[in-house]
Motif scaffolding. Structure first.
Motif, PDB file in Angstrom:
ATOM      1  N   GLU A 141     -10.710 -35.117  33.947  1.00  0.00           N
ATOM      2  CA  GLU A 141     -11.038 -36.167  32.978  1.00  0.00           C
ATOM      3  C   GLU A 141     -10.586 -35.807  31.569  1.00  0.00           C
ATOM      4  O   GLU A 141     -10.490 -36.670  30.711  1.00  0.00           O
ATOM      5  CB  GLU A 141     -12.545 -36.431  33.003  1.00  0.00           C
ATOM      6  N   ALA A 142     -10.326 -34.520  31.310  1.00  0.00           N
ATOM      7  CA  ALA A 142      -9.870 -34.080  29.989  1.00  0.00           C
ATOM      8  C   ALA A 142      -8.353 -34.190  29.908  1.00  0.00           C
ATOM      9  O   ALA A 142      -7.658 -34.310  30.919  1.00  0.00           O
ATOM     10  CB  ALA A 142     -10.316 -32.645  29.729  1.00  0.00           C
ATOM     11  N   ASP A 143      -7.815 -34.114  28.682  1.00  0.00           N
ATOM     12  CA  ASP A 143      -6.374 -34.213  28.497  1.00  0.00           C
ATOM     13  C   ASP A 143      -5.705 -32.846  28.449  1.00  0.00           C
ATOM     14  O   ASP A 143      -4.509 -32.734  28.653  1.00  0.00           O
ATOM     15  CB  ASP A 143      -6.045 -34.981  27.219  1.00  0.00           C
ATOM     16  N   ARG A 144      -6.499 -31.792  28.172  1.00  0.00           N
ATOM     17  CA  ARG A 144      -5.980 -30.429  28.133  1.00  0.00           C
ATOM     18  C   ARG A 144      -6.568 -29.619  29.280  1.00  0.00           C
ATOM     19  O   ARG A 144      -7.714 -29.830  29.680  1.00  0.00           O
ATOM     20  CB  ARG A 144      -6.345 -29.745  26.805  1.00  0.00           C
ATOM     21  N   LEU A 145      -5.783 -28.654  29.783  1.00  0.00           N
ATOM     22  CA  LEU A 145      -6.239 -27.855  30.909  1.00  0.00           C
ATOM     23  C   LEU A 145      -7.443 -26.993  30.538  1.00  0.00           C
ATOM     24  O   LEU A 145      -8.379 -26.865  31.332  1.00  0.00           O
ATOM     25  CB  LEU A 145      -5.090 -26.977  31.412  1.00  0.00           C
ATOM     26  N   ASP A 146      -7.453 -26.427  29.337  1.00  0.00           N
ATOM     27  CA  ASP A 146      -8.600 -25.596  28.957  1.00  0.00           C
ATOM     28  C   ASP A 146      -9.871 -26.426  28.836  1.00  0.00           C
ATOM     29  O   ASP A 146     -10.960 -25.982  29.225  1.00  0.00           O
ATOM     30  CB  ASP A 146      -8.333 -24.797  27.677  1.00  0.00           C
ATOM     31  N   ALA A 147      -9.759 -27.652  28.331  1.00  0.00           N
ATOM     32  CA  ALA A 147     -10.931 -28.526  28.260  1.00  0.00           C
ATOM     33  C   ALA A 147     -11.410 -28.916  29.655  1.00  0.00           C
ATOM     34  O   ALA A 147     -12.623 -29.044  29.894  1.00  0.00           O
ATOM     35  CB  ALA A 147     -10.606 -29.777  27.448  1.00  0.00           C
ATOM     36  N   ALA A 148     -10.480 -29.098  30.587  1.00  0.00           N
ATOM     37  CA  ALA A 148     -10.865 -29.414  31.969  1.00  0.00           C
ATOM     38  C   ALA A 148     -11.628 -28.252  32.593  1.00  0.00           C
ATOM     39  O   ALA A 148     -12.617 -28.451  33.323  1.00  0.00           O
ATOM     40  CB  ALA A 148      -9.621 -29.736  32.799  1.00  0.00           C
ATOM     41  N   PHE A 149     -11.209 -27.013  32.316  1.00  0.00           N
ATOM     42  CA  PHE A 149     -11.940 -25.854  32.821  1.00  0.00           C
ATOM     43  C   PHE A 149     -13.308 -25.722  32.152  1.00  0.00           C
ATOM     44  O   PHE A 149     -14.280 -25.293  32.782  1.00  0.00           O
ATOM     45  CB  PHE A 149     -11.133 -24.578  32.618  1.00  0.00           C
ATOM     46  N   GLU A 150     -13.407 -26.080  30.885  1.00  0.00           N
ATOM     47  CA  GLU A 150     -14.720 -26.094  30.226  1.00  0.00           C
ATOM     48  C   GLU A 150     -15.658 -27.056  30.949  1.00  0.00           C
ATOM     49  O   GLU A 150     -16.838 -26.754  31.154  1.00  0.00           O
ATOM     50  CB  GLU A 150     -14.573 -26.485  28.757  1.00  0.00           C
ATOM     51  N   ASP A 151     -15.130 -28.223  31.331  1.00  0.00           N
ATOM     52  CA  ASP A 151     -15.935 -29.176  32.102  1.00  0.00           C
ATOM     53  C   ASP A 151     -16.399 -28.542  33.415  1.00  0.00           C
ATOM     54  O   ASP A 151     -17.556 -28.715  33.836  1.00  0.00           O
ATOM     55  CB  ASP A 151     -15.122 -30.439  32.414  1.00  0.00           C
ATOM     56  N   TYR A 152     -15.494 -27.800  34.069  1.00  0.00           N
ATOM     57  CA  TYR A 152     -15.838 -27.162  35.336  1.00  0.00           C
ATOM     58  C   TYR A 152     -17.003 -26.191  35.156  1.00  0.00           C
ATOM     59  O   TYR A 152     -17.976 -26.229  35.918  1.00  0.00           O
ATOM     60  CB  TYR A 152     -14.615 -26.428  35.893  1.00  0.00           C
ATOM     61  N   PHE A 153     -16.922 -25.315  34.172  1.00  0.00           N
ATOM     62  CA  PHE A 153     -17.985 -24.317  33.993  1.00  0.00           C
ATOM     63  C   PHE A 153     -19.285 -24.958  33.508  1.00  0.00           C
ATOM     64  O   PHE A 153     -20.374 -24.495  33.847  1.00  0.00           O
ATOM     65  CB  PHE A 153     -17.528 -23.230  33.016  1.00  0.00           C
ATOM     66  N   ARG A 154     -19.163 -26.023  32.737  1.00  0.00           N
ATOM     67  CA  ARG A 154     -20.374 -26.717  32.287  1.00  0.00           C
ATOM     68  C   ARG A 154     -21.113 -27.317  33.478  1.00  0.00           C
ATOM     69  O   ARG A 154     -22.350 -27.281  33.544  1.00  0.00           O
ATOM     70  CB  ARG A 154     -19.993 -27.794  31.279  1.00  0.00           C
ATOM     71  N   GLN A 155     -20.374 -27.826  34.455  1.00  0.00           N
ATOM     72  CA  GLN A 155     -20.999 -28.439  35.621  1.00  0.00           C
ATOM     73  C   GLN A 155     -21.431 -27.417  36.670  1.00  0.00           C
ATOM     74  O   GLN A 155     -22.482 -27.554  37.287  1.00  0.00           O
ATOM     75  CB  GLN A 155     -20.038 -29.446  36.258  1.00  0.00           C
ATOM     76  N   SER A 156     -20.617 -26.363  36.868  1.00  0.00           N
ATOM     77  CA  SER A 156     -20.894 -25.432  37.961  1.00  0.00           C
ATOM     78  C   SER A 156     -21.866 -24.328  37.565  1.00  0.00           C
ATOM     79  O   SER A 156     -22.699 -23.917  38.372  1.00  0.00           O
ATOM     80  CB  SER A 156     -19.594 -24.804  38.465  1.00  0.00           C
ATOM     81  N   THR A 161     -19.569 -22.729  27.499  1.00  0.00           N
ATOM     82  CA  THR A 161     -18.320 -22.006  27.722  1.00  0.00           C
ATOM     83  C   THR A 161     -17.242 -22.587  26.816  1.00  0.00           C
ATOM     84  O   THR A 161     -17.143 -23.800  26.655  1.00  0.00           O
ATOM     85  CB  THR A 161     -17.867 -22.130  29.193  1.00  0.00           C
ATOM     86  N   ARG A 162     -16.440 -21.699  26.218  1.00  0.00           N
ATOM     87  CA  ARG A 162     -15.298 -22.133  25.420  1.00  0.00           C
ATOM     88  C   ARG A 162     -14.039 -21.471  25.964  1.00  0.00           C
ATOM     89  O   ARG A 162     -14.046 -20.295  26.321  1.00  0.00           O
ATOM     90  CB  ARG A 162     -15.480 -21.740  23.938  1.00  0.00           C
ATOM     91  N   LEU A 163     -12.944 -22.237  26.009  1.00  0.00           N
ATOM     92  CA  LEU A 163     -11.681 -21.751  26.536  1.00  0.00           C
ATOM     93  C   LEU A 163     -10.535 -22.227  25.648  1.00  0.00           C
ATOM     94  O   LEU A 163     -10.527 -23.376  25.202  1.00  0.00           O
ATOM     95  CB  LEU A 163     -11.442 -22.291  27.945  1.00  0.00           C
ATOM     96  N   LEU A 164      -9.587 -21.334  25.419  1.00  0.00           N
ATOM     97  CA  LEU A 164      -8.333 -21.736  24.785  1.00  0.00           C
ATOM     98  C   LEU A 164      -7.207 -21.106  25.589  1.00  0.00           C
ATOM     99  O   LEU A 164      -7.184 -19.890  25.812  1.00  0.00           O
ATOM    100  CB  LEU A 164      -8.262 -21.280  23.325  1.00  0.00           C
ATOM    101  N   LEU A 165      -6.276 -21.952  26.049  1.00  0.00           N
ATOM    102  CA  LEU A 165      -5.129 -21.503  26.832  1.00  0.00           C
ATOM    103  C   LEU A 165      -3.853 -21.930  26.115  1.00  0.00           C
ATOM    104  O   LEU A 165      -3.804 -23.009  25.509  1.00  0.00           O
ATOM    105  CB  LEU A 165      -5.147 -22.126  28.233  1.00  0.00           C
ATOM    106  N   ALA A 166      -2.832 -21.083  26.198  1.00  0.00           N
ATOM    107  CA  ALA A 166      -1.567 -21.404  25.533  1.00  0.00           C
ATOM    108  C   ALA A 166      -0.422 -20.752  26.290  1.00  0.00           C
ATOM    109  O   ALA A 166      -0.589 -19.697  26.910  1.00  0.00           O
ATOM    110  CB  ALA A 166      -1.585 -20.919  24.086  1.00  0.00           C
TER     111      ALA A 166
END
Length: 299
Positions: A141-156, A161-166
């Motif tokens: 549902e997010a536009d960035r991959l790191d934000a999508a992983f934040e959603d994953y950890f928030r739910q699971s 959790t904060r993530l920055l990927l580059a």
């Protein structure tokens, strides 16, 4: 710390004591170049693959993995599958599979259309030696991959959790922060660390080695890096595995693959090509038949 230490591909775990926060930092140079150079991808797909490789390594430093951990994104858009894997030993591999009609990949996950899925899969050895797999899924549902992983950890895990990927053509990197469970750290610790995290941009993440970056951001809160591990490209393919695959598909199919003079089998992950002549194909099945008959002769 020497120049070589700063440039090596490495995972670093750390604690920010005063704030009650744990984290992982990953930097990939040669490892990422080896993954990237095995296939020509559109720029947006290449960037996502680098981010996914950094994420897979990050998560092996976050959770207990004695086998392998993979991240996979599936969609009905231009990128059908994005896959990256990191083993407990620190070896990484990854691929992108594009839609056969795709001529380019637009930046941003929302360009892939609705219905995308992000998965994290952990495979560890069970008590009987057989692999035990755990998989968690979250909608894209997010536009960035790191934000999508934040959603994953928030739910699971239900922990902040904060993530920055580059990733660019030379380097892939990631930084992950997570609040420790319970009441560890001072009351404002997570907010304070989050504000510092928000000052970090992708250019600085890509340009700065892990220890220097952690000190620059979090030294006032008592950041403590732990011994991490080196990372490197690695693939589990081998000629023996390909031989077993050819035997498994059957003699007729294997012979058909070699009808033009040689059968060529290419590993999707590392690009390694394995060639077999018709005579070598025949010998595979002669050997396989002998191995099947061996127990009878022993008896």
């Amino acid at each position: 710390m020497t120049h070589d230490d700063r440039q090596r591909d490495h995972l670093t775990r750390f604690l920010i004591h005063r704030a009650g926060v744990r984290g992982v930092h990953v930097r990939l140079n040669e490892t990422w170049r080896e993954i990237r150079e095995r296939e020509a991808y559109p720029e947006a797909a290449m960037t996502l693959l680098g981010q996914a490789a950094a994420a897979a390594a990050l998560f092996t430093g976050h959770t207990k993995v004695d086998g392998r951990l993979s991240v996979q994104m599936r969609s009905e858009g231009a990128i059908r599958t994005l896959f990256a894997e990191c083993t407990a030993a620190g070896t990484l591999r990854g691929i992108v599979q594009l839609d056969e009609d795709a001529t380019d990949v637009a930046p941003g996950l929302k360009a892939l259309g609705p219905g995308g899925i992000l998965a994290i899969t952990i495979e560890n050895a069970g008590p009987d030696g057989e692999p035990v797999r755990y998989q968690g899924l979250v909608p894209l549902e997010a536009d960035r991959l790191d934000a999508a992983f934040e959603d994953y950890f928030r739910q699971s895990e239900q922990l902040p959790t904060r993530l920055l990927l580059a990733a660019n053509a030379d380097t892939a990197a990631g930084l992950m922060l997570q609040k420790l469970p319970g009441d560890e750290g001072d009351e404002d610790g997570w907010n304070r660390v989050g504000a510092l995290f928000d000052t970090l941009g992708t250019p600085e993440l890509l340009a700065t080695d892990g220890i220097q970056l952690l000190h620059r951001l979090f030294h006032e809160d008592g950041v403590e890096p732990f011994v991490g591990k080196d990372l490197a490209f690695g693939c589990s393919c081998s000629r023996g595995r390909v031989e077993s695959m050819l035997v498994a598909i059957g003699k007729d199919e294997a012979r058909l693959a070699a009808q033009t003079g040689q059968a060529h089998v290419r590993c999707e992950f590392c690009g390694q090509s394995y060639a077999f002549t018709p005579d070598e194909i025949e010998q595979l099945f002669v050997t396989a038949e002998r191995e099947m008959e061996a127990p009878g002769r022993v008896q």
